[in-house]
Design an enzyme around this catalytic site. Sequence first.
Site, PDB file in Angstrom:
ATOM      1  N   GLU A 146       0.528  -0.534  -0.015  1.00 50.88           N
ATOM      2  CA  GLU A 146      -0.254   0.192   0.033  1.00 50.88           C
ATOM      3  C   GLU A 146       0.926   1.276  -0.038  1.00 50.88           C
ATOM      4  O   GLU A 146       1.864   1.804   0.509  1.00 50.88           O
ATOM      5  CB  GLU A 146      -1.104  -0.316   1.583  1.00 50.88           C
ATOM      6  CG  GLU A 146      -1.686  -1.774   1.421  1.00 50.88           C
ATOM      7  CD  GLU A 146      -2.967  -1.375   0.079  1.00 50.88           C
ATOM      8  OE1 GLU A 146      -3.545   0.183  -0.218  1.00 50.88           O
ATOM      9  OE2 GLU A 146      -3.485  -1.863  -0.025  1.00 50.88           O
ATOM     10  N   CYS A 152      -7.870  -1.577   8.461  1.00 51.08           N
ATOM     11  CA  CYS A 152      -5.983  -1.933   8.051  1.00 51.08           C
ATOM     12  C   CYS A 152      -6.035  -0.494   7.244  1.00 51.08           C
ATOM     13  O   CYS A 152      -4.853  -0.132   7.838  1.00 51.08           O
ATOM     14  CB  CYS A 152      -6.327  -2.392   6.736  1.00 51.08           C
ATOM     15  SG  CYS A 152      -6.419  -4.501   6.901  1.00 51.08           S
ATOM     16  N   HIS A 158      -0.977  -6.161   1.521  1.00 52.26           N
ATOM     17  CA  HIS A 158      -2.322  -6.662   1.188  1.00 52.26           C
ATOM     18  C   HIS A 158      -1.983  -7.944   1.135  1.00 52.26           C
ATOM     19  O   HIS A 158      -1.500  -7.896   0.149  1.00 52.26           O
ATOM     20  CB  HIS A 158      -3.528  -5.768   1.038  1.00 52.26           C
ATOM     21  CG  HIS A 158      -4.631  -5.460   1.860  1.00 52.26           C
ATOM     22  ND1 HIS A 158      -5.025  -4.071   1.554  1.00 52.26           N
ATOM     23  CD2 HIS A 158      -5.020  -5.512   2.928  1.00 52.26           C
ATOM     24  CE1 HIS A 158      -5.557  -3.567   3.043  1.00 52.26           C
ATOM     25  NE2 HIS A 158      -5.907  -4.722   3.940  1.00 52.26           N
TER      26      HIS A 158
HETATM   27  N1  PCA Z   1      -8.099  -6.936   6.956  1.00 55.06           N
HETATM   28  C1  PCA Z   1      -8.815  -5.987   6.825  1.00 55.06           C
HETATM   29  C2  PCA Z   1      -8.883  -5.371   7.918  1.00 55.06           C
HETATM   30  C3  PCA Z   1      -8.617  -6.567   9.141  1.00 55.06           C
HETATM   31  C4  PCA Z   1      -7.410  -7.633   7.337  1.00 55.06           C
HETATM   32  O1  PCA Z   1      -6.804  -8.749   7.642  1.00 55.06           O
HETATM   33  C5  PCA Z   1      -8.592  -4.269   5.818  1.00 55.06           C
HETATM   34  O2  PCA Z   1      -8.204  -4.702   4.751  1.00 55.06           O
HETATM   35  O3  PCA Z   1      -8.911  -3.536   6.058  1.00 55.06           O
END
Ligand code: PCA
Length: 195
Positions: free
Chosen positions: A79, A142, A164
């Site tokens: 990200e 997140c 991610h």
């Molecule tokens: N993904 C979520 C919250 C926990 C996770 O593993 C997110 O992308 O916000």
Amino acid sequence: MKKLLITGFEPFGGEKINPSLECVLALNEVIGGFLVEKLQIPTVFEKAFLAVKNKAYEINPDVIIFVGQAGGRRAITPELIAINLKDAPIPDNEGNSPSLEKICEDGENAYFTTLPVKTIAEKIKAENLPCQISHSAGAFVCNEIFYHLLKEYHGSKVKVGFIHVPFLPSQVKNGEFSMPLEDIVKALTIAITAL
Ligand code: PCA
């Protein structure tokens, strides 16, 4: 030796596992000059941030990387940016569901990651694993911890990043995209080695 704090989330949204936690737990204890400190965090607004903040104060890491599940994405996605927004698409694990709220009333609108995401993405792709820089970490838990920690360490030497990861094969059906655990672990290992 330098220290890396790396976190994985507990399952959420009705899933039984979270690939972020599975892959973090499977990482080696030492990678590319870093001692790897792993932490499981709750998928709950504010509580996730407090868990990371407390651990970071305890161990003084040089780098903090959050890993999270982004089901439906077709690649590992480092990200680029965290935004000052909470807008939950589903309730978190304690039923909180903020709608179009700021994370920090007086905070900046956004912070950029302090990890070299371009280099990381290139090195992962060079190993034939799907990887693409993402310009949005969403507005769920997140993004919230990413924003809080980038704000907390803004201007300091501590680097903060978020990666991610897609679903694992056991989480999908009908040909939806997934990545084997060993590929996600390999991609994260490459990312850490690229720091
Ligand atoms: N993904 C979520 C919250 C926990 C996770 O593993 C997110 O992308 O916000």
